[in-house]
Design a protein around this motif. Sequence first.
Motif, PDB file in Angstrom:
ATOM      1  N   GLU A  63       0.846  -1.151   0.061  1.00 39.25           N
ATOM      2  CA  GLU A  63      -0.014   0.026   0.002  1.00 39.25           C
ATOM      3  C   GLU A  63       0.994   1.249   0.053  1.00 39.25           C
ATOM      4  N   ILE A  64       1.941   1.249   0.853  1.00 39.09           N
ATOM      5  CA  ILE A  64       2.973   2.265   0.821  1.00 39.09           C
ATOM      6  C   ILE A  64       3.474   2.519  -0.333  1.00 39.09           C
ATOM      7  N   SER A  65       4.110   1.482  -1.092  1.00 34.92           N
ATOM      8  CA  SER A  65       4.542   1.631  -2.578  1.00 34.92           C
ATOM      9  C   SER A  65       3.633   2.238  -3.330  1.00 34.92           C
ATOM     10  N   LYS A  66       2.317   2.074  -3.290  1.00 37.09           N
ATOM     11  CA  LYS A  66       1.505   2.409  -4.444  1.00 37.09           C
ATOM     12  C   LYS A  66       1.143   3.752  -3.957  1.00 37.09           C
ATOM     13  N   HIS A  67       1.350   4.063  -2.792  1.00 37.82           N
ATOM     14  CA  HIS A  67       1.104   5.725  -2.429  1.00 37.82           C
ATOM     15  C   HIS A  67       2.184   6.415  -3.010  1.00 37.82           C
ATOM     16  N   LYS A  68       3.447   6.080  -2.779  1.00 35.61           N
ATOM     17  CA  LYS A  68       4.635   6.649  -3.715  1.00 35.61           C
ATOM     18  C   LYS A  68       5.043   6.422  -5.015  1.00 35.61           C
ATOM     19  N   SER A  69       3.818   5.868  -5.702  1.00 32.38           N
ATOM     20  CA  SER A  69       3.871   5.384  -6.904  1.00 32.38           C
ATOM     21  C   SER A  69       5.117   4.563  -7.253  1.00 32.38           C
ATOM     22  N   GLU A  82       7.392   0.250   9.386  1.00 31.96           N
ATOM     23  CA  GLU A  82       7.953   0.396  10.815  1.00 31.96           C
ATOM     24  C   GLU A  82       7.115   1.499  11.344  1.00 31.96           C
ATOM     25  N   LYS A  83       7.285   2.717  10.915  1.00 31.51           N
ATOM     26  CA  LYS A  83       6.672   3.898  11.258  1.00 31.51           C
ATOM     27  C   LYS A  83       5.097   3.909  11.311  1.00 31.51           C
ATOM     28  N   MET A 100      -7.543   0.975   5.099  1.00 36.39           N
ATOM     29  CA  MET A 100      -6.099   1.226   5.392  1.00 36.39           C
ATOM     30  C   MET A 100      -5.710   2.420   4.800  1.00 36.39           C
ATOM     31  N   TRP A 101      -6.108   2.465   3.405  1.00 39.15           N
ATOM     32  CA  TRP A 101      -5.363   3.654   2.434  1.00 39.15           C
ATOM     33  C   TRP A 101      -5.695   4.966   3.121  1.00 39.15           C
ATOM     34  N   GLN A 102      -6.897   5.157   3.703  1.00 37.12           N
ATOM     35  CA  GLN A 102      -7.430   6.624   4.257  1.00 37.12           C
ATOM     36  C   GLN A 102      -6.518   6.983   5.280  1.00 37.12           C
ATOM     37  N   LYS A 103      -6.094   5.750   6.147  1.00 35.34           N
ATOM     38  CA  LYS A 103      -4.901   6.408   6.933  1.00 35.34           C
ATOM     39  C   LYS A 103      -3.420   6.288   6.718  1.00 35.34           C
ATOM     40  N   ILE A 104      -3.131   5.422   5.798  1.00 39.41           N
ATOM     41  CA  ILE A 104      -1.745   5.785   5.133  1.00 39.41           C
ATOM     42  C   ILE A 104      -1.624   6.995   4.697  1.00 39.41           C
ATOM     43  N   SER A 106      -3.168   9.655   5.418  1.00 42.22           N
ATOM     44  CA  SER A 106      -2.795  11.016   6.344  1.00 42.22           C
ATOM     45  C   SER A 106      -1.619  10.907   7.169  1.00 42.22           C
ATOM     46  N   VAL A 107      -1.108   9.529   7.153  1.00 41.00           N
ATOM     47  CA  VAL A 107       0.466   9.556   8.034  1.00 41.00           C
ATOM     48  C   VAL A 107       1.565   9.949   6.967  1.00 41.00           C
ATOM     49  N   LEU A 108       1.482   9.713   5.839  1.00 40.11           N
ATOM     50  CA  LEU A 108       2.770   9.781   5.149  1.00 40.11           C
ATOM     51  C   LEU A 108       2.222  11.347   4.372  1.00 40.11           C
TER      52      LEU A 108
END
Length: 108
Positions: A63-69, A82-83, A100-104, A106-108
């Motif tokens: 999910e994080i790698s998707k968020h960061k393309s 880990e964060k 989960m995407w909604q929270k990711i 807001s955090v990143l």
Amino acid sequence: MSAKLKIMVLITLLGSSAFAAAASSNTGKQNASGNKSSAKYAITCNDYLILKETDKPIILGYEISKHKSGKVSATEIIADVEKVRPEIDEYCKVHKEKTMWQKIKSVL
């Protein structure tokens, strides 16, 4: 972080890169024909909570790698997992129907 977890994250990243490449080529075809796909991959918090503990970092890394393309190193993904993981765990216990995407986001 254990070596096994690092290997699992790397495998996930490689798989997500291949998935992103395939999806982008399909998107180009859909846009050229005028059809747009409205489907969006999203894991609800309820789905996340029932995962095995060993699978949660992999899903978060994806999910994080998707968020960061997909333009990040494995080291960055591991650090972000880990964060974010403690915050996602707490968020999902309270907001089971949200993604989960909604929270990711807001955090990143």
